[in-house]
Design a protein around this motif. Structure first.
Motif, PDB file in Angstrom:
ATOM      1  N   HIS A   1       0.827  -1.205   0.000  1.00  0.00           N
ATOM      2  CA  HIS A   1       0.000   0.000   0.000  1.00  0.00           C
ATOM      3  C   HIS A   1       0.868   1.265   0.000  1.00  0.00           C
ATOM      4  N   LEU A   2       1.945   1.242   0.779  1.00  0.00           N
ATOM      5  CA  LEU A   2       2.812   2.417   0.859  1.00  0.00           C
ATOM      6  C   LEU A   2       3.450   2.719  -0.494  1.00  0.00           C
ATOM      7  N   MET A   3       3.861   1.683  -1.223  1.00  0.00           N
ATOM      8  CA  MET A   3       4.473   1.923  -2.529  1.00  0.00           C
ATOM      9  C   MET A   3       3.459   2.491  -3.508  1.00  0.00           C
ATOM     10  N   PHE A   4       2.224   1.995  -3.466  1.00  0.00           N
ATOM     11  CA  PHE A   4       1.170   2.593  -4.290  1.00  0.00           C
ATOM     12  C   PHE A   4       0.959   4.053  -3.910  1.00  0.00           C
ATOM     13  N   LEU A   5       0.990   4.345  -2.609  1.00  0.00           N
ATOM     14  CA  LEU A   5       0.804   5.720  -2.145  1.00  0.00           C
ATOM     15  C   LEU A   5       1.923   6.622  -2.657  1.00  0.00           C
ATOM     16  N   PHE A   6       3.165   6.171  -2.514  1.00  0.00           N
ATOM     17  CA  PHE A   6       4.299   7.000  -2.932  1.00  0.00           C
ATOM     18  C   PHE A   6       4.291   7.251  -4.443  1.00  0.00           C
ATOM     19  N   THR A   7       3.963   6.229  -5.227  1.00  0.00           N
ATOM     20  CA  THR A   7       3.932   6.427  -6.677  1.00  0.00           C
ATOM     21  C   THR A   7       2.776   7.352  -7.078  1.00  0.00           C
ATOM     22  N   THR A   8       1.676   7.303  -6.333  1.00  0.00           N
ATOM     23  CA  THR A   8       0.554   8.214  -6.609  1.00  0.00           C
ATOM     24  C   THR A   8       0.946   9.657  -6.319  1.00  0.00           C
ATOM     25  N   ILE A   9       1.596   9.881  -5.186  1.00  0.00           N
ATOM     26  CA  ILE A   9       2.035  11.241  -4.829  1.00  0.00           C
ATOM     27  C   ILE A   9       2.977  11.787  -5.894  1.00  0.00           C
ATOM     28  N   ASN A  10       3.954  10.975  -6.301  1.00  0.00           N
ATOM     29  CA  ASN A  10       4.919  11.425  -7.286  1.00  0.00           C
ATOM     30  C   ASN A  10       4.252  11.710  -8.632  1.00  0.00           C
ATOM     31  N   ALA A  11       3.310  10.855  -9.032  1.00  0.00           N
ATOM     32  CA  ALA A  11       2.594  11.067 -10.291  1.00  0.00           C
ATOM     33  C   ALA A  11       1.802  12.375 -10.248  1.00  0.00           C
ATOM     34  N   LEU A  12       1.203  12.687  -9.103  1.00  0.00           N
ATOM     35  CA  LEU A  12       0.447  13.931  -8.963  1.00  0.00           C
ATOM     36  C   LEU A  12       1.356  15.149  -9.064  1.00  0.00           C
ATOM     37  N   GLN A  13       2.509  15.083  -8.432  1.00  0.00           N
ATOM     38  CA  GLN A  13       3.443  16.201  -8.491  1.00  0.00           C
ATOM     39  C   GLN A  13       3.919  16.431  -9.915  1.00  0.00           C
ATOM     40  N   LEU A  14       4.214  15.346 -10.632  1.00  0.00           N
ATOM     41  CA  LEU A  14       4.676  15.470 -12.014  1.00  0.00           C
ATOM     42  C   LEU A  14       3.562  15.956 -12.936  1.00  0.00           C
ATOM     43  N   ALA A  15       2.293  15.693 -12.549  1.00  0.00           N
ATOM     44  CA  ALA A  15       1.152  16.107 -13.373  1.00  0.00           C
ATOM     45  C   ALA A  15       0.703  17.529 -13.062  1.00  0.00           C
ATOM     46  N   GLY A  16       1.354  18.202 -12.109  1.00  0.00           N
ATOM     47  CA  GLY A  16       1.069  19.611 -11.861  1.00  0.00           C
ATOM     48  C   GLY A  16       0.025  19.907 -10.809  1.00  0.00           C
ATOM     49  N   ALA A  17      -0.263  18.974  -9.896  1.00  0.00           N
ATOM     50  CA  ALA A  17      -1.218  19.249  -8.817  1.00  0.00           C
ATOM     51  C   ALA A  17      -0.701  20.393  -7.958  1.00  0.00           C
ATOM     52  N   GLU A  18      -1.613  21.265  -7.517  1.00  0.00           N
ATOM     53  CA  GLU A  18      -1.200  22.408  -6.699  1.00  0.00           C
ATOM     54  C   GLU A  18      -0.714  21.959  -5.331  1.00  0.00           C
ATOM     55  N   SER A  19      -1.410  21.023  -4.719  1.00  0.00           N
ATOM     56  CA  SER A  19      -1.009  20.513  -3.403  1.00  0.00           C
ATOM     57  C   SER A  19      -1.540  19.101  -3.231  1.00  0.00           C
ATOM     58  N   VAL A  20      -0.906  18.356  -2.343  1.00  0.00           N
ATOM     59  CA  VAL A  20      -1.319  16.985  -2.044  1.00  0.00           C
ATOM     60  C   VAL A  20      -1.480  16.846  -0.541  1.00  0.00           C
ATOM     61  N   THR A  21      -2.654  16.393  -0.121  1.00  0.00           N
ATOM     62  CA  THR A  21      -2.946  16.106   1.282  1.00  0.00           C
ATOM     63  C   THR A  21      -3.313  14.635   1.404  1.00  0.00           C
ATOM     64  N   LEU A  22      -2.751  13.962   2.393  1.00  0.00           N
ATOM     65  CA  LEU A  22      -3.048  12.554   2.610  1.00  0.00           C
ATOM     66  C   LEU A  22      -4.122  12.415   3.687  1.00  0.00           C
ATOM     67  N   VAL A  23      -5.155  11.661   3.372  1.00  0.00           N
ATOM     68  CA  VAL A  23      -6.208  11.344   4.340  1.00  0.00           C
ATOM     69  C   VAL A  23      -6.038   9.880   4.691  1.00  0.00           C
ATOM     70  N   LEU A  24      -5.343   9.628   5.796  1.00  0.00           N
ATOM     71  CA  LEU A  24      -4.979   8.269   6.195  1.00  0.00           C
ATOM     72  C   LEU A  24      -5.674   7.942   7.522  1.00  0.00           C
TER      73      LEU A  24
END
Length: 430
Positions: free
Chosen positions: A138-161
């Motif tokens: 799950h953590l690896m899926f989370l990290f790859t999602t965060i990185n993909a969002l940053q590369l796609a130009g998301a303004e900010s990322v908040t984790l709801v865990l």
């Protein structure tokens, strides 16, 4: 920014978190629809406008803020967006994982809702059958999602865990890692702005971050509503028992709120032995400070993992004469064979009910048990997401003591009166 239209808000679900995320999104849509209805009525009176004129104005502002030129006819009712951002999760044959963002996210404020403790089989690309993912998967899926969002130009990322991973590895004894802090620093390095979690095991984890914000929510209000369906808050034979020294503060809070005595179980442990379950525990002896004979016992804890020590504690309280035992946990993990162990303990008659939240996903093997009750916390998370997105204070949702006290005092004064819903814990529901 308009408080009735959540521009630039996007919600992503981690694999296996679709149900929880769906309920959060459903609450978000309802919140915005209710807010628009109240605001449009108030503005119509204040400015002498018809509600249709207000809708025209709101629609015009939406069109001006839209990235695309509107082509369709003007809507005749208030339209609330879906928020959901689609993601494709892939797990390859060698165990590698990746996330691919399928919708445009440039300029959006993204909230990733992810139940990292979900051990149920989930469907991901690259596998014909659902697969069980470990917390590390799950953590690896989370990290790859965060990185993909940053590369796609998301303004900010908040984790709801709902469950903070490795939260019990928060202090060092010998040559071991501070994994709870390490996880937060990795998220910080990846560009995460904030983590929203539930009843984190230790607030000291936050001290290891430089810029990352940690918002720690509490499920006490929601679990108390579920508890009220089982017992009378005005019962003079009710006693609160802390299962160990680490849970004193939590149980003291409930004892003070309920105006009931507080007792405590003190356990002697052999730390050369690792507890595996109720039959293989490192507990050598248990002593009770207080009286539970003939009383209804309420136990509160932050999490229930294998549940071995909890079963031992409840059996000891039963042997000491407790009439009815109810346990409330924020994070009902039920790892390993915990469901079977608690089922056997229930048949022995050593406890009455377990109240847990839906912060951790479970199937019918647990939810269908007579002894288990689930409290819903998705509306709490939805309200926090909405407030954060619009730059509003979330302090009233972080510290709910005032509303819990009102809830209990009103119930004890009038036991027959119906309790308010979970939304009553938000003082600014408008």
């Amino acid at each position: 920014m308009s408080i009735i239209k959540p521009h630039k808000l996007g919600i992503i679900s981690g694999p296996g978190s679709e149900y929880f995320t769906g309920k959060v999104v459903k609450h978000l849509r309802r919140l915005y629809l209710e807010r628009y209805e109240k605001l449009s009525t108030a503005l119509a009176k204040r400015h002498g406008m018809s509600e249709d004129e207000i809708l025209r104005t709101v629609t015009l502002m939406d069109d001006l803020n839209n990235k695309r030129i509107p082509r369709n006819k003007r809507p005749t009712t208030f339209q609330c967006p879906d928020f959901t951002i689609k993601v494709k999760y892939t797990r390859f044959a060698n165990g590698e994982e990746k996330a691919e963002i399928l919708d445009a996210v440039r300029g959006l404020r993204i909230f990733i809702v992810y139940d990292l403790s979900n051990s149920e089989p989930v469907k991901v690309a690259g596998s014909d059958e659902p697969v069980r993912l470990s917390v590390n998967d799950h953590l690896m899926f989370l990290f790859t999602t965060i990185n993909a969002l940053q590369l796609a130009g998301a303004e900010s990322v908040t984790l709801v865990l709902p469950t903070y991973p490795y939260s019990r590895q928060h202090k060092k004894g010998g040559r071991e890692a501070l994994t709870a802090a390490m996880f937060g620093r990795i998220c910080e390095m990846l560009g995460v702005e904030r983590i929203i979690t539930l009843d984190i095991h230790s607030r000291e984890i936050e001290n290891s971050f430089s810029n990352l914000h940690l918002e720690n929510l509490h499920a006490s209000y929601q679990t108390l509503i579920a508890l009220h369906k089982l017992i009378d808050f005005s019962d003079p034979e009710l006693v609160v028992v802390a299962p160990d020294t680490g849970a004193i503060s939590r149980n003291k809070f409930y004892a003070q709120a309920l105006h009931r005595p507080l007792a405590m179980l003190y356990k002697e442990r052999d730390y050369s032995i690792v507890s595996k379950d109720a039959k293989h525990s490192n507990i050598k002896s248990i002593n009770l400070l207080g009286d539970v004979n003939g009383k209804t016992v309420l136990i509160a804890d932050d999490m229930l993992a294998t549940g071995g020590t909890m079963i031992i504690a409840m059996r000891e309280l039963t042997n000491l004469g407790a009439k009815k035992i109810i346990c409330m946990v924020s994070l009902p993990l039920f790892n390993a064979n915990a469901v079977e162990d608690f089922d056997a303990a229930y048949k022995e008659g050593i406890f009455y009910r377990i109240i847990g939240t839906n912060a951790v996903f479970h199937g019918h093997d647990l939810l269908d048990k007579e002894w288990y009750i689930q409290a819903d916390i998705t509306e709490l998370f939805a309200r926090v997401i909405s407030r954060l997105h619009h730059g509003r204070s979330i302090s009233p949702l972080l510290d709910n003591r005032k509303f819990i006290q009102i809830l209990i005092d009103n119930s004890q004064a009038n036991p027959q009166a119906p309790l308010p819903g979970a939304s009553a814990s938000d003082p600014d529901r408008d």
